[in-house]
Enzyme design. Sequence first.
Site, PDB file in Angstrom:
ATOM      1  N   LYS A  78       0.811  -1.221   0.000  1.00  0.00           N
ATOM      2  CA  LYS A  78       0.000   0.000   0.000  1.00  0.00           C
ATOM      3  C   LYS A  78       0.845   1.272   0.000  1.00  0.00           C
ATOM      4  O   LYS A  78       0.420   2.318   0.470  1.00  0.00           O
ATOM      5  CB  LYS A  78      -0.964   0.048   1.207  1.00  0.00           C
ATOM      6  CG  LYS A  78      -1.844  -1.165   1.411  1.00  0.00           C
ATOM      7  CD  LYS A  78      -2.504  -1.685   0.163  1.00  0.00           C
ATOM      8  CE  LYS A  78      -3.519  -0.751  -0.460  1.00  0.00           C
ATOM      9  NZ  LYS A  78      -4.014  -1.292  -1.763  1.00  0.00           N
ATOM     10  N   GLY A  79       2.054   1.174  -0.553  1.00  0.00           N
ATOM     11  CA  GLY A  79       2.906   2.367  -0.606  1.00  0.00           C
ATOM     12  C   GLY A  79       2.871   3.033  -1.968  1.00  0.00           C
ATOM     13  O   GLY A  79       3.201   4.205  -2.107  1.00  0.00           O
ATOM     14  N   HIS A 288     -11.041   5.961   1.926  1.00  0.00           N
ATOM     15  CA  HIS A 288     -10.751   5.463   3.273  1.00  0.00           C
ATOM     16  C   HIS A 288     -11.926   5.741   4.213  1.00  0.00           C
ATOM     17  O   HIS A 288     -12.580   6.767   4.095  1.00  0.00           O
ATOM     18  CB  HIS A 288      -9.505   6.173   3.829  1.00  0.00           C
ATOM     19  CG  HIS A 288      -8.244   5.736   3.168  1.00  0.00           C
ATOM     20  ND1 HIS A 288      -7.008   6.219   3.519  1.00  0.00           N
ATOM     21  CD2 HIS A 288      -8.016   4.847   2.163  1.00  0.00           C
ATOM     22  CE1 HIS A 288      -6.071   5.649   2.767  1.00  0.00           C
ATOM     23  NE2 HIS A 288      -6.660   4.819   1.934  1.00  0.00           N
TER      24      HIS A 288
END
Length: 327
Positions: A78-79, A288
């Site tokens: 998730k970078g 998110h």
Amino acid sequence: AANGSREGAAGAWLRTPLAPGEVITAQSGAFERDPQESSTTDEELSRAGSPGSRGGGSTTPDYGEKRLPQALIIGVKKGGTRALLEAIRAHPDVRAVGTEPHFFDRNYEKGLEWYRNVMPKTLDGQITMEKTPSYFVTNEAPRRIHSMAKDTKLIVVVRNPVTRAISDYTQTLSKKPEIPTFEVLAFKNRTLGLIDASWSAIRIGIYALHLENWLQYFPLSQILFVSGERLITDPAGEMAKVQDFLGLKRIVTEKHFYFNKTKGFPCLKKPEDSSAPRCLGKSKGRTHPQIDPDVIHRLRKFYKPFNVMFYQMTGQDFQWEQEESDK
């Protein structure tokens, strides 16, 4: 001296060894194995490794030979590793596997020949690459990669650990809607504000801890740290560094990117090509969930000493603290 203070800051739990391919959470069986960004199946890999398969971008004809990779994108989950892989694959001198081979964490017993077979064919002068973000947090990976080739170049895409953890949770939530809230999983004890650093979503972001493991085998000069944030705000600038690091001509430039307002990040296009630009799939750029601001504040405080340590170890300031004070 640095070691002594690190020990103090890190506390005893940091000495607990990571499990192989540390993606199991210690959260009372709330999850099983944490799925990686793309859970590559053996079938996909054998297809990638079968004769006549392309395994990489479609521009190079199917000749040349399969070689072990000279460069690896080793993290972090998730970078922004998928965005980086797609961008570097636009370079004519790079061939990369689209799927994640997971060789140095899950498939090591299959041997180097199996691994080589998964790779695309390359011509002399082309670089073979792959990305598997879980390598960065796998205890055995540095030693195993070093024993394959000690001059392997390593690329790590890092991102503010707080947003990375939330992104990680969001991905799992999309697959398992029944899991507890982020707030519940993040704390050992909410009243005392004790962060649960054994939860992989949080543990992965303690970059200084994982990097220490790599520096036992590789000099810093062989590791490039790419900012996940700048990969979005200035993709061409970050790609210039990546191409320099790999010893490539700077061919992937501004002309390859355009900013997609809906998705909120850059998409890739071929400069000479008028066809629609390629954007990352639906699973990228998920919205998110709202997280309690107090939880975010506590997480920032938790990560701050590790971030500072990471800046010192790498000689790079990623400005994650600054970002917070701007908001």
